[in-house]
Write a protein that holds these residues in place. Structure first.
Motif, PDB file in Angstrom:
ATOM      1  N   LEU A 117      -5.074  -4.044 -12.142  1.00  0.00           N
ATOM      2  CA  LEU A 117      -4.191  -3.540 -12.644  1.00  0.00           C
ATOM      3  C   LEU A 117      -4.572  -1.666 -13.226  1.00  0.00           C
ATOM      4  O   LEU A 117      -3.709  -0.984 -13.010  1.00  0.00           O
ATOM      5  CB  LEU A 117      -4.555  -3.502 -15.275  1.00  0.00           C
ATOM      6  N   THR A 120      -2.606  -1.381  -9.813  1.00  0.00           N
ATOM      7  CA  THR A 120      -1.148  -1.580  -9.482  1.00  0.00           C
ATOM      8  C   THR A 120      -0.607  -0.534 -10.705  1.00  0.00           C
ATOM      9  O   THR A 120       0.152  -0.230  -9.969  1.00  0.00           O
ATOM     10  CB  THR A 120      -1.016  -3.087 -10.113  1.00  0.00           C
ATOM     11  N   ARG A 121      -1.192   0.002 -11.570  1.00  0.00           N
ATOM     12  CA  ARG A 121      -0.941   1.506 -12.218  1.00  0.00           C
ATOM     13  C   ARG A 121      -1.212   2.130 -12.423  1.00  0.00           C
ATOM     14  O   ARG A 121      -1.344   3.493 -12.765  1.00  0.00           O
ATOM     15  CB  ARG A 121      -1.537   0.617 -14.240  1.00  0.00           C
ATOM     16  N   ARG A 122      -1.836   2.687 -10.717  1.00  0.00           N
ATOM     17  CA  ARG A 122      -2.178   3.457 -11.063  1.00  0.00           C
ATOM     18  C   ARG A 122      -3.362   4.564 -11.366  1.00  0.00           C
ATOM     19  O   ARG A 122      -3.315   5.444 -11.609  1.00  0.00           O
ATOM     20  CB  ARG A 122      -1.058   4.838 -10.164  1.00  0.00           C
ATOM     21  N   ILE A 123      -4.371   3.970 -12.062  1.00  0.00           N
ATOM     22  CA  ILE A 123      -5.522   4.374 -13.892  1.00  0.00           C
ATOM     23  C   ILE A 123      -5.841   5.310 -12.605  1.00  0.00           C
ATOM     24  O   ILE A 123      -6.051   6.955 -13.010  1.00  0.00           O
ATOM     25  CB  ILE A 123      -5.739   3.176 -14.375  1.00  0.00           C
ATOM     26  N   GLY A 145       3.295   3.113 -11.126  1.00  0.00           N
ATOM     27  CA  GLY A 145       3.709   1.958 -10.418  1.00  0.00           C
ATOM     28  C   GLY A 145       4.340   0.671 -10.316  1.00  0.00           C
ATOM     29  O   GLY A 145       5.213   0.479 -10.771  1.00  0.00           O
ATOM     30  N   ARG A 147       4.570  -3.321 -12.281  1.00  0.00           N
ATOM     31  CA  ARG A 147       4.667  -3.946 -13.491  1.00  0.00           C
ATOM     32  C   ARG A 147       4.381  -5.267 -12.814  1.00  0.00           C
ATOM     33  O   ARG A 147       4.415  -5.998 -11.376  1.00  0.00           O
ATOM     34  CB  ARG A 147       5.908  -4.647 -14.077  1.00  0.00           C
TER      35      ARG A 147
END
Length: 328
Positions: A117, A120-123, A145, A147
């Motif tokens: 996560l 893929t979500r560039r946290i 990012g 899904r």
């Protein structure tokens, strides 16, 4: 007259309850500074102890084992992986090796999903902006990012941890694929809704995310080499919470820099804590300091398993988590 207590040397600091229990049961020598032992210090411990309790930071190879004393009879590893121990040579010298399997399965699977996560979500990018006080408000195209629902996840190594990752990823709506030395039983495949690939090359070339969950053995060293990494799709992501040696780190770094792989989430590295500095510079990479098993509960359970293995051995029985060369 009570039997003489086993002499046990522990190479690193362990959770306080574990150390306290060891003091009650054994003649134990604990680590004071929590720094990895030098090779000479390891040899010294192996020459005067009945049991040593090493961790992944202690390389116990053929040379060290050749200098072990006759007294050493058990290496009770604090951890599941034993690639840092020459199990074959130990057994030839009459030294048993035990480990702590199954304890960190759920913790490591959690961390795999966290890394998946995060990449893929560039946290981390969002976190860095917030910590630097540079966020000036929401924007429709900021930090876009991807899904993960509907994406294909290819799991390399479908043991306890691989299956735990599959269960989590399935709940996120991902399509589960896997490559393993042995195909799972049909009922397990059905439960996980997992598709088996006999060819690792074919699986890797079709996945959106590849998760490394196999142990490091001679046969898995650089299993994800430059040739195989090049088979991955340019928009694919790779996650590794197993052992760094499974991936050719230099090849991975080159491809990430060139945009030939979209991103990576790594909790382990080929050369332990000596990480390729070019890898650290990349925004599309999330790096963690081997935190996969770092939960209070997991580390306590690991210690309990070590104690049970030593106590069982001291009572004249086979340790329940005995490692034999055929398992490797």
């Amino acid at each position: 007259m009570p039997a003489e207590r086993l002499s046990v040397v522990v190479t690193r600091r362990l959770p306080e309850p574990v150390e306290t229990r060891m003091k009650e049961l054994f003649d134990v020598e604990l680590s004071e500074d929590d720094k990895p032992m030098s090779r000479e210090a390891l040899v010294d411990a192996m020459q005067r102890a009945d049991v040593i309790v090493p961790t992944v930071t202690d390389t116990i190879d053929q040379i060290l084992l050749s200098r072990a004393g006759d007294r050493l009879k058990l290496i009770a590893n604090y951890g599941a992986g034993v690639d840092h121990i020459d199990v074959h040579t130990a057994r030839q010298r009459g030294i048993l090796v035990s480990n702590t399997p199954g304890v960190v399965t759920e913790d490591t699977a959690d961390m795999t999903m966290a890394l998946l996560l995060a990449v893929t979500r560039r946290i981390p990018e969002g976190l860095a902006v917030m910590q630097a006080g540079r966020w000036d408000g929401w924007a429709p195209t900021a930090f876009l990012g991807g899904r993960i629902s509907g994406r294909r996840l290819g799991i390399l190594g479908m043991g306890r941890i691989g299956q735990a990752v599959a269960r989590r990823a399935k709940a996120f709506g991902m399509q589960i694929h896997y490559h393993n030395r042995r195909r799972l039983r049909p009922e397990v495949e059905q439960e996980l809704e997992a598709t088996y690939w006999e060819s690792l090359d074919q699986m890797v070339s079709r996945m959106d995310v590849v998760s490394i969950n196999c142990p490091h053995t001679p046969s898995t060293f650089h299993l994800m080499n430059a040739r195989r990494l090049k088979l991955m799709k340019p928009d694919a992501v790779i996650v590794n919470t197993s052992r760094g040696e499974v991936i050719d780190e230099n090849a991975l770094t080159r491809m990430l820099r060139a945009g030939e792989i979209a991103g990576a989430g790594l909790d382990v590295f080929e050369h332990r804590h000596e990480i390729n500095p070019r890898l650290r510079e990349l925004k599309n990479v999330v790096l963690l300091p081997h935190m996969g098993s770092a939960t209070v509960e997991g580390r306590l359970e690991m210690g309990e398993k070590v104690i049970i293995n030593i106590k069982t051995f001291a009572d004249g029985h086979r340790p329940p988590d005995l490692v034999v060369p055929a398992m490797l």
